[in-house]
Design a protein around this motif. Sequence first.
Motif, PDB file in Angstrom:
ATOM      1  N   ALA A  34       0.834  -1.211   0.000  1.00 25.68           N
ATOM      2  CA  ALA A  34       0.000   0.000   0.000  1.00 25.68           C
ATOM      3  C   ALA A  34       0.865   1.257   0.000  1.00 25.68           C
ATOM      4  CB  ALA A  34      -0.923  -0.014   1.210  1.00 25.68           C
ATOM      5  N   LEU A  35       1.956   1.220   0.781  1.00 26.44           N
ATOM      6  CA  LEU A  35       2.806   2.415   0.869  1.00 26.44           C
ATOM      7  C   LEU A  35       3.511   2.675  -0.462  1.00 26.44           C
ATOM      8  CD1 LEU A  35       4.131   1.730   4.465  1.00 26.44           C
ATOM      9  CD2 LEU A  35       2.605   3.594   3.796  1.00 26.44           C
ATOM     10  N   ARG A  36       3.860   1.599  -1.158  1.00 25.09           N
ATOM     11  CA  ARG A  36       4.483   1.786  -2.482  1.00 25.09           C
ATOM     12  C   ARG A  36       3.487   2.384  -3.471  1.00 25.09           C
ATOM     13  NH1 ARG A  36       5.895  -3.128  -4.057  1.00 25.09           N
ATOM     14  NH2 ARG A  36       5.979  -4.156  -2.063  1.00 25.09           N
ATOM     15  N   CYS A  37       2.239   1.970  -3.339  1.00 24.75           N
ATOM     16  CA  CYS A  37       1.176   2.522  -4.196  1.00 24.75           C
ATOM     17  C   CYS A  37       1.003   4.021  -3.888  1.00 24.75           C
ATOM     18  CB  CYS A  37      -0.114   1.739  -3.928  1.00 24.75           C
ATOM     19  SG  CYS A  37      -1.536   2.365  -4.796  1.00 24.75           S
ATOM     20  N   VAL A  38       1.007   4.368  -2.602  1.00 31.59           N
ATOM     21  CA  VAL A  38       0.853   5.781  -2.201  1.00 31.59           C
ATOM     22  C   VAL A  38       2.008   6.608  -2.768  1.00 31.59           C
ATOM     23  CG1 VAL A  38       0.875   7.374  -0.232  1.00 31.59           C
ATOM     24  CG2 VAL A  38      -0.452   5.266  -0.109  1.00 31.59           C
ATOM     25  N   GLU A  39       3.198   6.024  -2.704  1.00 30.19           N
ATOM     26  CA  GLU A  39       4.386   6.744  -3.216  1.00 30.19           C
ATOM     27  C   GLU A  39       4.180   7.129  -4.689  1.00 30.19           C
ATOM     28  OE1 GLU A  39       8.042   5.196  -1.230  1.00 30.19           O
ATOM     29  OE2 GLU A  39       8.584   4.948  -3.339  1.00 30.19           O
ATOM     30  N   THR A  49      -5.604   7.969   0.919  1.00 34.61           N
ATOM     31  CA  THR A  49      -6.060   7.541   2.241  1.00 34.61           C
ATOM     32  C   THR A  49      -5.972   6.026   2.273  1.00 34.61           C
ATOM     33  OG1 THR A  49      -7.773   7.764   3.935  1.00 34.61           O
ATOM     34  CG2 THR A  49      -8.565   7.503   1.673  1.00 34.61           C
ATOM     35  N   LEU A  50      -5.387   5.492   3.342  1.00 37.15           N
ATOM     36  CA  LEU A  50      -5.181   4.041   3.433  1.00 37.15           C
ATOM     37  C   LEU A  50      -6.345   3.380   4.140  1.00 37.15           C
ATOM     38  CD1 LEU A  50      -1.421   3.594   4.454  1.00 37.15           C
ATOM     39  CD2 LEU A  50      -2.480   3.240   2.219  1.00 37.15           C
ATOM     40  N   ASP A  51      -6.839   2.313   3.545  1.00 39.90           N
ATOM     41  CA  ASP A  51      -7.950   1.568   4.123  1.00 39.90           C
ATOM     42  C   ASP A  51      -7.530   0.117   4.299  1.00 39.90           C
ATOM     43  OD1 ASP A  51     -10.699   0.666   4.689  1.00 39.90           O
ATOM     44  OD2 ASP A  51     -10.614  -0.196   2.686  1.00 39.90           O
ATOM     45  N   VAL A  52      -7.476  -0.329   5.552  1.00 42.68           N
ATOM     46  CA  VAL A  52      -7.173  -1.745   5.800  1.00 42.68           C
ATOM     47  C   VAL A  52      -8.464  -2.529   5.589  1.00 42.68           C
ATOM     48  CG1 VAL A  52      -6.332  -3.430   7.468  1.00 42.68           C
ATOM     49  CG2 VAL A  52      -5.443  -1.086   7.527  1.00 42.68           C
ATOM     50  N   LEU A  53      -8.451  -3.449   4.648  1.00 36.56           N
ATOM     51  CA  LEU A  53      -9.675  -4.189   4.334  1.00 36.56           C
ATOM     52  C   LEU A  53     -10.118  -5.050   5.516  1.00 36.56           C
ATOM     53  CD1 LEU A  53      -8.785  -5.188   0.691  1.00 36.56           C
ATOM     54  CD2 LEU A  53     -10.457  -3.486   1.436  1.00 36.56           C
ATOM     55  N   GLY A  54     -11.414  -5.040   5.753  1.00 33.25           N
ATOM     56  CA  GLY A  54     -11.962  -5.851   6.845  1.00 33.25           C
ATOM     57  C   GLY A  54     -13.063  -5.095   7.545  1.00 33.25           C
ATOM     58  N   GLU A  55     -14.085  -5.825   7.965  1.00 32.41           N
ATOM     59  CA  GLU A  55     -15.179  -5.197   8.711  1.00 32.41           C
ATOM     60  C   GLU A  55     -15.831  -6.267   9.566  1.00 32.41           C
ATOM     61  OE1 GLU A  55     -16.724  -3.623   5.136  1.00 32.41           O
ATOM     62  OE2 GLU A  55     -17.923  -5.375   4.660  1.00 32.41           O
ATOM     63  N   ASP A  56     -16.709  -5.805  10.465  1.00 35.59           N
ATOM     64  CA  ASP A  56     -17.494  -6.716  11.295  1.00 35.59           C
ATOM     65  C   ASP A  56     -16.658  -7.745  12.063  1.00 35.59           C
ATOM     66  OD1 ASP A  56     -19.830  -5.450  10.654  1.00 35.59           O
ATOM     67  OD2 ASP A  56     -20.336  -6.809   9.011  1.00 35.59           O
ATOM     68  N   THR A  57     -15.643  -7.272  12.771  1.00 35.02           N
ATOM     69  CA  THR A  57     -14.887  -8.191  13.621  1.00 35.02           C
ATOM     70  C   THR A  57     -15.795  -8.648  14.766  1.00 35.02           C
ATOM     71  OG1 THR A  57     -14.022  -6.314  14.870  1.00 35.02           O
ATOM     72  CG2 THR A  57     -12.608  -7.210  13.143  1.00 35.02           C
ATOM     73  N   THR A  58     -15.457  -9.778  15.330  1.00 35.25           N
ATOM     74  CA  THR A  58     -16.341 -10.322  16.374  1.00 35.25           C
ATOM     75  C   THR A  58     -15.618 -10.562  17.700  1.00 35.25           C
ATOM     76  OG1 THR A  58     -15.897 -12.505  15.462  1.00 35.25           O
ATOM     77  CG2 THR A  58     -17.965 -11.456  14.786  1.00 35.25           C
ATOM     78  N   SER A  79       7.331   8.247   8.615  1.00 38.52           N
ATOM     79  CA  SER A  79       8.772   8.031   8.412  1.00 38.52           C
ATOM     80  C   SER A  79       9.148   8.047   6.927  1.00 38.52           C
ATOM     81  CB  SER A  79       9.264   6.757   9.105  1.00 38.52           C
ATOM     82  OG  SER A  79       8.754   5.654   8.425  1.00 38.52           O
ATOM     83  N   ARG A  80       8.209   7.689   6.052  1.00 30.98           N
ATOM     84  CA  ARG A  80       8.529   7.733   4.613  1.00 30.98           C
ATOM     85  C   ARG A  80       8.161   9.077   3.979  1.00 30.98           C
ATOM     86  NH1 ARG A  80       7.275   1.677   2.190  1.00 30.98           N
ATOM     87  NH2 ARG A  80       7.651   0.545   4.129  1.00 30.98           N
ATOM     88  N   GLY A  81       7.635   9.986   4.802  1.00 32.35           N
ATOM     89  CA  GLY A  81       7.300  11.328   4.303  1.00 32.35           C
ATOM     90  C   GLY A  81       6.216  11.319   3.232  1.00 32.35           C
ATOM     91  N   LEU A  82       5.201  10.442   3.403  1.00 33.09           N
ATOM     92  CA  LEU A  82       4.152  10.331   2.376  1.00 33.09           C
ATOM     93  C   LEU A  82       2.976  11.265   2.679  1.00 33.09           C
ATOM     94  CD1 LEU A  82       4.174   6.443   2.005  1.00 33.09           C
ATOM     95  CD2 LEU A  82       5.143   8.130   0.423  1.00 33.09           C
ATOM     96  N   ASP A  83       2.225  11.587   1.619  1.00 31.59           N
ATOM     97  CA  ASP A  83       1.033  12.413   1.775  1.00 31.59           C
ATOM     98  C   ASP A  83      -0.178  11.478   1.785  1.00 31.59           C
ATOM     99  OD1 ASP A  83      -1.033  14.173   1.678  1.00 31.59           O
ATOM    100  OD2 ASP A  83      -0.400  15.206  -0.151  1.00 31.59           O
TER     101      ASP A  83
END
Length: 298
Positions: A34-39, A49-58, A79-83
Amino acid sequence: MINKAIVALLPLIPRSLVWKVSRRYIAGKTLDDALRCVEKLNGAGMSATLDVLGEDTTDHSEALAGEQIYQEALREISSRGLDANISVKLSMLGLKFDGPLCESIVMRLLQSAELYDNYVRMDMEDSSVTGITLDLYRKLRIKSGRVGTVVQSYLRSTESSVAELLSGGITNLRLCKGIYVEPEEIAFKEFEEVQDSFRSTLRLLLENGAQRVGIATHDPQLVLSTLELLKELEIPKERYEFQMLLGVAEKMRGDLVTAGHPLRVYVPFGEEWYAYSTRRLRENPQIAGHVVKNLFRG
Ligand SMILES: Cc1cc2nc3c(=O)[nH]c(=O)nc-3n(C[C@H](O)[C@H](O)[C@H](O)COP(=O)(O)OP(=O)(O)OC[C@H]3O[C@@H](n4cnc5c(N)ncnc54)[C@H](O)[C@@H]3O)c2cc1C
């Protein structure tokens, strides 16, 4: 019709093939992907904006594992200075089985956002949690300027919710159409009704001092009317940003960036890619056509 039939047959399609089609919409399985994609996006003049996939944890351990990935994301972005900032789903952070746990996780993420000069947006999920999400937003925005949430123009209540939020303090919202299937009593069903609600809610936000408004749509008609509205109201670039999903409407995205508009790309990633992909395919059966093309390419 054919695409809808393919979607119905999705469970029979090999995961490797679904991955081949989905990878355009998903940055990868790991934070590093994901960070490489943002770069790359940053290099092309877009924020993310980073979205960690997953919902409805139990259970607690799943919710805390979700927090850990987001904490690491905030550290690495810095630390990687990303926007980039982060978008969280409250149901992933325990909302549905332990509200106080969920709130404490979001508070800790906000503390990290403070530390790393970043920002946390709470995505809006289905109508069973709309009220609770807005309540949490009202509570948290008093404690931190680094939190925002989302409103969905398909909900009949959205305009009045937005008016109420605007009268109650600093308001930072993403406006989208809404992705869940909701009953007619609470949601507009006609395409134009959803568009009209989007337009009037956007006007309400822009005319009443909302902070950087996230305009999340790939609908060319809405993008066009947004551009007209921005011009009419002479809204400066600091007060809005277009937002689009990774892999969608890339031509329009590029045109907006070239014209100098701020644009943020929503970058989903994580091990839960399969559930996310099949949801996207169900939402937009047109994409299913790609599955068939790839089938024949082997
Ligand atoms: C940045 C961002 C954040 C979002 N956050 C939320 C949220 O928190 N809660 C929520 O309920 N919804 C969220 N959504 C989803 C949103 O509500 C809509 O379901 C989705 O964006 C499609 O609506 P649209 O405005 O693009 O218009 P549509 O009329 O649905 O789409 C316009 C055109 O865009 C293309 N397109 C749209 N979506 C896709 C797709 N998934 N894959 C491929 N092509 C597509 C198609 O060509 C389509 O014809 C978000 C969307 C974006 C862009």
